[in-house]
Structure formats: C-alpha cells, structure tokens
Design a protein around this motif. Structure first.
Motif, short mmCIF file in Angstrom:
data_model
loop_
_atom_site.label_atom_id
_atom_site.label_comp_id
_atom_site.label_asym_id
_atom_site.label_seq_id
_atom_site.Cartn_x
_atom_site.Cartn_y
_atom_site.Cartn_z
N GLU A 230 -49.67 -14.88 8.20
CA GLU A 230 -50.34 -15.50 7.07
C GLU A 230 -49.65 -15.16 5.73
O GLU A 230 -49.87 -15.83 4.71
CB GLU A 230 -51.82 -15.07 7.01
CG GLU A 230 -52.06 -13.61 6.71
CD GLU A 230 -52.01 -12.72 7.95
OE1 GLU A 230 -52.35 -11.52 7.83
OE2 GLU A 230 -51.62 -13.22 9.03
N LEU A 231 -48.78 -14.11 5.74
CA LEU A 231 -48.06 -13.73 4.53
C LEU A 231 -46.81 -14.57 4.30
O LEU A 231 -46.25 -14.57 3.21
CB LEU A 231 -47.65 -12.25 4.60
CG LEU A 231 -48.78 -11.21 4.63
CD1 LEU A 231 -48.20 -9.81 4.80
CD2 LEU A 231 -49.61 -11.30 3.35
N LEU A 232 -46.36 -15.30 5.31
CA LEU A 232 -45.08 -16.00 5.23
C LEU A 232 -45.03 -17.07 4.13
O LEU A 232 -44.02 -17.17 3.43
CB LEU A 232 -44.72 -16.60 6.59
CG LEU A 232 -44.34 -15.59 7.67
CD1 LEU A 232 -44.17 -16.28 9.02
CD2 LEU A 232 -43.07 -14.84 7.29
N PRO A 233 -46.08 -17.87 3.94
CA PRO A 233 -46.00 -18.88 2.87
C PRO A 233 -45.75 -18.26 1.50
O PRO A 233 -45.01 -18.82 0.69
CB PRO A 233 -47.36 -19.57 2.94
CG PRO A 233 -47.79 -19.40 4.37
CD PRO A 233 -47.31 -18.05 4.76
N GLU A 234 -46.36 -17.11 1.24
CA GLU A 234 -46.15 -16.46 -0.06
C GLU A 234 -44.72 -15.95 -0.18
O GLU A 234 -44.10 -16.03 -1.25
CB GLU A 234 -47.13 -15.30 -0.23
CG GLU A 234 -47.05 -14.65 -1.60
CD GLU A 234 -48.13 -13.59 -1.81
OE1 GLU A 234 -48.07 -12.91 -2.84
OE2 GLU A 234 -49.00 -13.47 -0.94
N LEU A 235 -44.16 -15.42 0.92
CA LEU A 235 -42.77 -14.97 0.90
C LEU A 235 -41.84 -16.15 0.59
O LEU A 235 -40.89 -16.02 -0.19
CB LEU A 235 -42.38 -14.35 2.24
CG LEU A 235 -42.52 -12.83 2.39
CD1 LEU A 235 -43.95 -12.37 2.14
CD2 LEU A 235 -42.05 -12.38 3.77
#
Length: 350
Positions: A230-235
């Motif tokens: 779920e953190l990937l889009p922000e990265l």
C-alpha cells in the motif's frame, strides 16, 4: 558494449576474496595462518549467514584493514575490476569513514581524521586508465554515537567534490530505540541540500515509515512490496527508487530463494516504482553486477525489457552522474555523427 551504473556498493564488502586473501598473506595477518590456502578462505568469506547481524560481522574483517595507508591498495583493485569485468561507467561507493580511522584514538581525533579518509578514497578512485565516474556516499551507523553521525552528515556537506549523499547502515533492527535521533539527522541532511538514501525495509525488522519522507532512494526496501504494498503509490509519487541487491537476501537469510523477488519487481513495475539492481557487497558475495542481471533473467524474476528499465533507472537516480543520458545513448549519438562524417560526398550532376 553495455555500460552500467552501480548505486549500492559497500567499500568494506567490495574487496573480492582473492585480493583480500593475498593482502592478509602479504601483511602476515593472523588470518593468513588461519587460512593458508585460498579455497578455505573463499568458502569462509562468501558462504551464506543465518542472519543480517552475522553477515554484517564480516564487514569488520575488512574495515579493520582499510586504513589511510591501505585504502589506495584496495580501491585500485576495486576500480580496475569494476571497469574490466563489470563494464561500469558509474560507481557510488558507500562506507563509514569513522570506521577507517585508528580505533585507539579518542573519538574527537577520529572524527577529525574522517576528512582525510574521504580525500584518500576520492583521489584513489580517479584512475585515468580505468575511466569510471565515481562518488562516495557516507554512512551514518546505527551503533555509532550521535556526535559521530552528525559529524558524518556535516562532512558530507563540506566535501561535495567527492561525496554525493548520505546513508544509514549498521543493521536496521537497531534503529528503533534511536528513531527520533536518525529522523533529526536526516532532516538536517536535507536542510543542507544533501542527497539521501538509507537501509530500511530490508528485513522484517527494518520497517520505519517515519524515515521514508527523508529518503530520495531506499536501500533495499524489498519488504515494502512484499509486506506493505500500500506504500508503493506514494513512493512512485515521490520518485523514490529501490536499490535491490538480489544476492544479499540469500546471504543474510532474508529470503530463501531468489525467485521470491519476482513479487518485488512485479509490484514495483505495476505501481511505477523504479528499481536499480545493485550488488551491495560484490566481493563478499563473489558476484559481480552482470551476474546479478543474469541470475534474475535465468530464474525468470524479470525479462530483458524489465532489465533494461532497471538499468535506465540506475542512471536516472544516480546522485552524481553528470549527463542527462545513459552511456549507451551517448555512444549511439557519437556513432551516428561518425557515420555522417564518413559518408562519401554526393557527386554533383551538371
């Protein structure tokens, strides 16, 4: 000829086993007596360890012999191998300069000597016969005092000729009790205009979302796509790149099979997160960067299209690469210009 960029290589783990073994024998080290024959030393030095902590202990073996006097010896052989055997056009070397100073000196004197270490590494890396663009990343260390780590940040800001960024290393399980301290140091580094990366989300003990906003690249980071996708889009939005070092995870017991990385690459590509494929400790693993590429292809972790994307990402996210294009594009343009010059002039019909 393909030319590559290496964004995550530790100076301590970059010494190939044979070079290190020869040094021990030439210097009459205790390890020369322990390993009179090379094959036994190679097996000891390169075998997998059960944990990251056990693996990191091997760094001390090399750090203890990488002094101001011996660093040129090791770096010459490192650069020569990187140019001849790995086709590197760009190399970032990371290390903790404090750990290359004499450990019998007081802390303040060791801090003062760090600038000399950076200068020695920088000058030794400039070899006209092996033209590689090199730069240094200075590592804060999870087991060093705050004063030393702050001095490392300040030294990085003061020596931009040789230093392109900072890192945090030393075992991610030890960050937790000092997380506020490391957050402050990263904020300080960014305020000084420094490039930043950090060893986080490498193991299941290294999940520190508090540090992510301060990082331009993420050292390893494989637990993000594996456990926190779920953190990937922000990265992707922040244009953060993962420095994935495939062999490391087998050597540290973090992964059991290289094919487990397929999920890492698949989820990152799907989310638009860049990955740079790196070696981490090429000497300690006895695996050079082209072999990391080959292993990922052999085990169907990625295909050639994805490999090229990762190679492009390495130059795109390099802190000190001085060109807008990767070398292959530059060479292609040069060859096209040469072809135009060599074309015979067209005859004029009267």
């Amino acid at each position: 000829m393909s030319l590559y960029a290496e964004l995550h290589r530790h100076l301590g783990g970059s010494v190939v086993p044979r070079v290190l073994w020869r040094y021990f024998h030439r210097s009459q080290s205790d390890l020369a007596q322990r390993f009179p024959e090379y094959p036994e030393f190679e097996e000891f030095y390169t075998r997998p360890r059960k944990t990251l902590d056990e693996y990191l202990e091997l760094h001390t073996l090399v750090e203890n012999v990488q002094s101001a006097k011996t660093l040129p010896y090791f770096i010459y052989r490192l650069i020569r191998g990187a140019y001849i055997f790995e086709n590197l056009a760009y190399l970032e070397l990371r290390y903790t300069p404090y750990l290359r100073t004499p450990d019998h000196l007081p802390q303040t004197e060791r801090i003062d000597q760090m600038a000399q270490i950076v200068e020695i590494v920088g000058q030794a890396s400039q070899l006209s016969e092996y033209p590689i663009v090199t730069s240094q990343i200075l590592c804060m260390h999870s087991r060093l005092p705050y004063a030393v780590n702050r001095a490392i940040v300040e030294l990085s800001a003061q020596n931009r000729t040789y230093v392109c960024g900072i890192d945090l290393a030393g075992g991610d399980a030890y960050y937790a009790e000092r997380l506020d301290e490391f957050t402050e140091l990263y904020a300080y580094a960014r305020s000084l205009g420094l490039n930043t990366t950090g060893h986080v989300y490498e193991t299941t003990d290294g999940s520190y979302p508090e540090l992510l906003p301060y990082l331009m690249r993420i050292g390893h980071g494989i637990q993000i796509p594996l456990r926190y996708p779920e953190l990937l889009p922000e990265l992707a939005q922040q244009n953060q790149c993962l420095e994935v070092c495939p062999t490391t995870y087998l050597k540290t017991g973090t992964l059991e099979d290289i094919r487990q990385l397929k999920l890492v690459f698949d989820r990152c590509f799907e989310a638009g997160v860049d990955i740079a494929i790196c070696t981490d400790n090429a000497g300690l693993h006895n695996v050079r960067l082209p072999f990391e590429y080959e292993n990922l292809l052999t085990y169907d972790v990625i295909g050639f299209k994805e490999l090229q994307a990762c190679q492009d990402a390495a130059f795109k996210h390099a802190f000190a690469w001085p060109h807008r294009q990767r070398p292959a594009s530059i060479l292609t343009e040069v060859l096209r210009e040469d072809e135009k010059v060599s074309e015979p002039a067209q005859s004029v019909v009267n």
